[in-house]
Design an enzyme around this catalytic site. Structure first.
Site, mmCIF file in Angstrom:
data_model
loop_
_atom_site.group_PDB
_atom_site.id
_atom_site.type_symbol
_atom_site.label_atom_id
_atom_site.label_comp_id
_atom_site.label_asym_id
_atom_site.label_seq_id
_atom_site.Cartn_x
_atom_site.Cartn_y
_atom_site.Cartn_z
ATOM 1 N N PRO A 74 0.827 -1.211 0.000
ATOM 2 C CA PRO A 74 0.000 0.000 0.000
ATOM 3 C C PRO A 74 0.858 1.257 0.000
ATOM 4 O O PRO A 74 1.973 1.252 0.531
ATOM 5 C CB PRO A 74 -0.797 -0.119 1.301
ATOM 6 N N ASP A 75 0.354 2.331 -0.612
ATOM 7 C CA ASP A 75 1.070 3.610 -0.538
ATOM 8 C C ASP A 75 0.630 4.341 0.732
ATOM 9 O O ASP A 75 0.012 3.730 1.613
ATOM 10 C CB ASP A 75 0.841 4.436 -1.816
ATOM 11 N N PHE A 76 0.963 5.616 0.838
ATOM 12 C CA PHE A 76 0.542 6.365 2.025
ATOM 13 C C PHE A 76 -0.853 6.953 1.871
ATOM 14 O O PHE A 76 -1.702 6.818 2.724
ATOM 15 C CB PHE A 76 1.510 7.521 2.281
ATOM 16 N N ARG A 77 -1.045 7.648 0.725
ATOM 17 C CA ARG A 77 -2.170 8.601 0.698
ATOM 18 C C ARG A 77 -3.388 8.187 -0.102
ATOM 19 O O ARG A 77 -4.355 8.936 -0.154
ATOM 20 C CB ARG A 77 -1.655 9.951 0.190
ATOM 21 N N ASN A 148 10.908 5.174 -2.347
ATOM 22 C CA ASN A 148 10.463 3.918 -1.742
ATOM 23 C C ASN A 148 11.566 3.251 -0.936
ATOM 24 O O ASN A 148 12.746 3.402 -1.228
ATOM 25 C CB ASN A 148 9.956 2.961 -2.825
ATOM 26 N N ASP A 150 11.172 -0.140 -0.267
ATOM 27 C CA ASP A 150 10.938 -1.574 -0.435
ATOM 28 C C ASP A 150 12.037 -2.286 -1.211
ATOM 29 O O ASP A 150 12.048 -3.516 -1.305
ATOM 30 C CB ASP A 150 9.574 -1.820 -1.096
ATOM 31 N N HIS A 167 15.121 7.854 0.478
ATOM 32 C CA HIS A 167 14.682 7.726 1.873
ATOM 33 C C HIS A 167 15.291 6.504 2.552
ATOM 34 O O HIS A 167 14.728 5.957 3.496
ATOM 35 C CB HIS A 167 13.147 7.693 1.946
ATOM 36 N N CYS A 197 21.172 -1.142 21.026
ATOM 37 C CA CYS A 197 22.570 -0.796 20.764
ATOM 38 C C CYS A 197 23.439 -1.267 21.929
ATOM 39 O O CYS A 197 23.118 -1.038 23.096
ATOM 40 C CB CYS A 197 22.671 0.708 20.595
HETATM 41 P P1 CNA Z 1 2.172 8.768 -1.407
HETATM 42 O O1 CNA Z 1 2.099 10.083 -0.767
HETATM 43 O O2 CNA Z 1 1.389 7.675 -0.810
HETATM 44 O O3 CNA Z 1 1.711 8.981 -2.923
HETATM 45 C C1 CNA Z 1 1.545 7.907 -3.808
HETATM 46 C C2 CNA Z 1 0.967 8.479 -5.111
HETATM 47 O O4 CNA Z 1 0.878 7.418 -6.034
HETATM 48 C C3 CNA Z 1 -0.424 9.074 -4.945
HETATM 49 O O5 CNA Z 1 -0.512 10.274 -5.658
HETATM 50 C C4 CNA Z 1 -1.342 7.998 -5.549
HETATM 51 O O6 CNA Z 1 -2.481 8.539 -6.167
HETATM 52 C C5 CNA Z 1 -0.424 7.387 -6.579
HETATM 53 N N1 CNA Z 1 -0.757 5.995 -6.841
HETATM 54 C C6 CNA Z 1 -0.820 4.973 -5.966
HETATM 55 N N2 CNA Z 1 -1.126 3.824 -6.589
HETATM 56 C C7 CNA Z 1 -1.273 4.143 -7.899
HETATM 57 C C8 CNA Z 1 -1.606 3.397 -9.048
HETATM 58 N N3 CNA Z 1 -1.837 2.083 -8.988
HETATM 59 N N4 CNA Z 1 -1.680 4.042 -10.209
HETATM 60 C C9 CNA Z 1 -1.450 5.370 -10.302
HETATM 61 N N5 CNA Z 1 -1.107 6.131 -9.256
HETATM 62 C C10 CNA Z 1 -1.030 5.518 -8.067
HETATM 63 O O7 CNA Z 1 3.676 8.263 -1.547
HETATM 64 P P2 CNA Z 1 4.971 9.083 -1.970
HETATM 65 O O8 CNA Z 1 5.878 8.095 -2.538
HETATM 66 O O9 CNA Z 1 4.656 10.292 -2.742
HETATM 67 O O10 CNA Z 1 5.504 9.591 -0.562
HETATM 68 C C11 CNA Z 1 6.776 9.318 -0.172
HETATM 69 C C12 CNA Z 1 6.840 8.451 1.068
HETATM 70 C C13 CNA Z 1 6.004 7.225 0.956
HETATM 71 C C14 CNA Z 1 8.220 7.937 1.231
HETATM 72 O O11 CNA Z 1 8.761 8.403 2.412
HETATM 73 C C15 CNA Z 1 8.133 6.426 1.246
HETATM 74 O O12 CNA Z 1 9.074 5.858 2.084
HETATM 75 C C16 CNA Z 1 6.759 6.147 1.664
HETATM 76 N N6 CNA Z 1 6.213 4.837 1.291
HETATM 77 C C17 CNA Z 1 6.939 3.922 0.625
HETATM 78 C C18 CNA Z 1 6.403 2.705 0.275
HETATM 79 C C19 CNA Z 1 7.244 1.699 -0.444
HETATM 80 O O13 CNA Z 1 8.458 1.640 -0.235
HETATM 81 N N7 CNA Z 1 6.648 0.892 -1.310
HETATM 82 C C20 CNA Z 1 5.067 2.422 0.614
HETATM 83 C C21 CNA Z 1 4.334 3.391 1.319
HETATM 84 C C22 CNA Z 1 4.919 4.603 1.661
#
Ligand code: CNA
Length: 376
Positions: A74-77, A148, A150, A167, A197
């Site tokens: 899952p993403d964040f937002r 990311n 991951d 990050h 530690c």
């Molecule tokens: P965010 O803020 O969650 O934004 C993700 C963006 O991607 C949003 O605009 C969504 O609409 C868009 N999105 C998600 N899925 C899809 C899809 N299938 N198709 C099209 N668009 C999509 O995440 P950001 O990366 O902007 O924020 C940075 C943070 C999130 C970093 O500090 C990361 O470490 C952190 N993060 C990382 C992971 C990971 O490593 N996979 C997961 C969740 C959060």
């Protein structure tokens, strides 16, 4: 040491130029931004044509959590599925607390619970990661700057020197207070084993960058990369976190920028767009497959993905086979040694007999005898 600008909530906007030339986006009914309400003009086609003409040979990619949602992370937002919408699982007062170093000092548990969802090894790269790898394969990738943690860019085979994990990652670990490095294997997140530690007793954490922490030194390659780039592709990020959000504004003004995301973000969320800005909105995997089709790369990417994933699965089967074979061999070896030892040792009854006869002064013999007797 470089001071981090890693901060949230600063949405960056490039200076918009008055001309509408070169502005392309795809409209979707549920897009929140006003830019998204403009007509679709086929940004992918324009960029694919530029690439096929050989105009883009130093491509930079800035990626975010949206490139990994197709891998099941899952993403964040994203409303509903994003981690921020499911915070009750993590028991934090506000979303950013998970990546707040002061909060972590008091209560590291929310971070480690979240880390399980992102931990490398549990997920496989998807078509989007392999598209980026294909850019490298074609000699076009200057670098991918990923937010990311991951590790999937490297897992899919993009070489280390082409990836900047802005990050940080789980590949290394250190004490969050005194920065003493620890082997990453010591931090066994999946089994809830988190070391403290040995110097200051604070919690050791993977070197994932928290708010207010320093960014990895490699991030500063951007000062050389961005002025050199001739195409910037921004994928799957909300552009809400600095300094990556502003990074996308540091390419030369003549350089085309392509946003691939579900909705318009950052400088793309305004009308008119900057000259040379393009966006294609919708599901990222669908968009990237279409992009690959336009470039004529689709079959190559699928082949690459199939062969790499097959090799990985063969390797893991082999290692399971080798480790079970090793365990079995060790077991048989121990059984043989056990049998050999019992053949060569004098029978315990004899030992007891000798002992009772006062025939032995060996401490071992007398211990065997005692133990044997006490078990009777
Ligand atoms: P965010 O803020 O969650 O934004 C993700 C963006 O991607 C949003 O605009 C969504 O609409 C868009 N999105 C998600 N899925 C899809 C899809 N299938 N198709 C099209 N668009 C999509 O995440 P950001 O990366 O902007 O924020 C940075 C943070 C999130 C970093 O500090 C990361 O470490 C952190 N993060 C990382 C992971 C990971 O490593 N996979 C997961 C969740 C959060």
């Amino acid at each position: 040491m470089f001071k981090s600008l890693f901060s949230e909530g600063t949405e960056t906007r490039a200076d918009g130029e008055p001309s509408l030339e070169g502005q392309f986006f795809t409209s979707e009914p549920d897009q929140p931004s006003h830019a998204a309400k403009s007509p679709s003009c086929g940004g992918l086609t324009t960029i694919a044509r530029l690439m096929k003409l050989g105009r883009c040979k130093k491509v930079l990619v800035v990626a975010g959590a949206g490139i990994s949602t197709a891998s099941g992370i899952p993403d964040f937002r994203t409303p509903g599925t994003g981690l921020y919408a499911n915070l009750e699982k993590f028991n934090v007062p506000y979303p950013e607390a998970i990546f707040n170093i002061d909060y972590f000092s008091n209560d590291p548990q929310p971070f480690f619970s979240l880390a399980k969802a992102l931990y490398p090894g549990s997920h496989r790269p998807n078509y989007i990661h392999y598209f980026i790898r294909m850019l490298h394969h074609k000699g076009l990738l200057l670098r991918v700057y990923t937010q990311n943690i991951d590790g999937l860019e490297k897992v899919c085979g993009i070489p280390d020197d082409k990836v900047v994990e802005a990050h940080g990652s789980f590949a290394t670990a250190s004490c969050h207070l005194c920065y003493t490095p620890f082997p990453a294997e010591d931090v066994d997140i999946m089994n809830d084993k988190v070391p403290v530690c040995s110097f200051c007793s604070a919690t050791v954490k993977p070197d994932v960058v928290f708010f207010g922490e320093d960014l990895p030194q490699k991030y500063f390659l951007h000062t050389k990369d961005f002025p050199k780039a001739d195409l910037l592709i921004i994928m799957g990020t909300s552009l809400q976190i600095e300094p990556c959000a502003s990074l996308v504004n540091t390419v030369r003004s003549s350089v085309p920028r392509l946003l691939l995301n579900r909705h318009a973000v950052g400088a793309f969320d305004q009308v008119p767009l900057r000259r040379g800005d393009h966006m294609e909105l919708g599901d990222l995997e669908v968009t990237v497959r279409r992009f690959a089709d336009l470039l004529g790369w689709n079959h190559e990417i699928q082949d690459l993905m199939r062969s790499h994933e097959a090799a990985v699965s063969l390797n893991s089967k082999l290692s399971i086979f080798v480790s079970s074979w090793t365990v079995m061999t060790l077991f048989l070896l121990m059984q043989s040694i056990g049998a050999l030892v019992s053949c060569c040792s004098p029978p315990l009854t004899a030992s007891r007999g000798r002992s009772s006869d006062g025939d032995t002064d060996s401490e071992t013999d007398s211990k065997s005898s005692t133990s044997y007797n006490s078990n009777q």
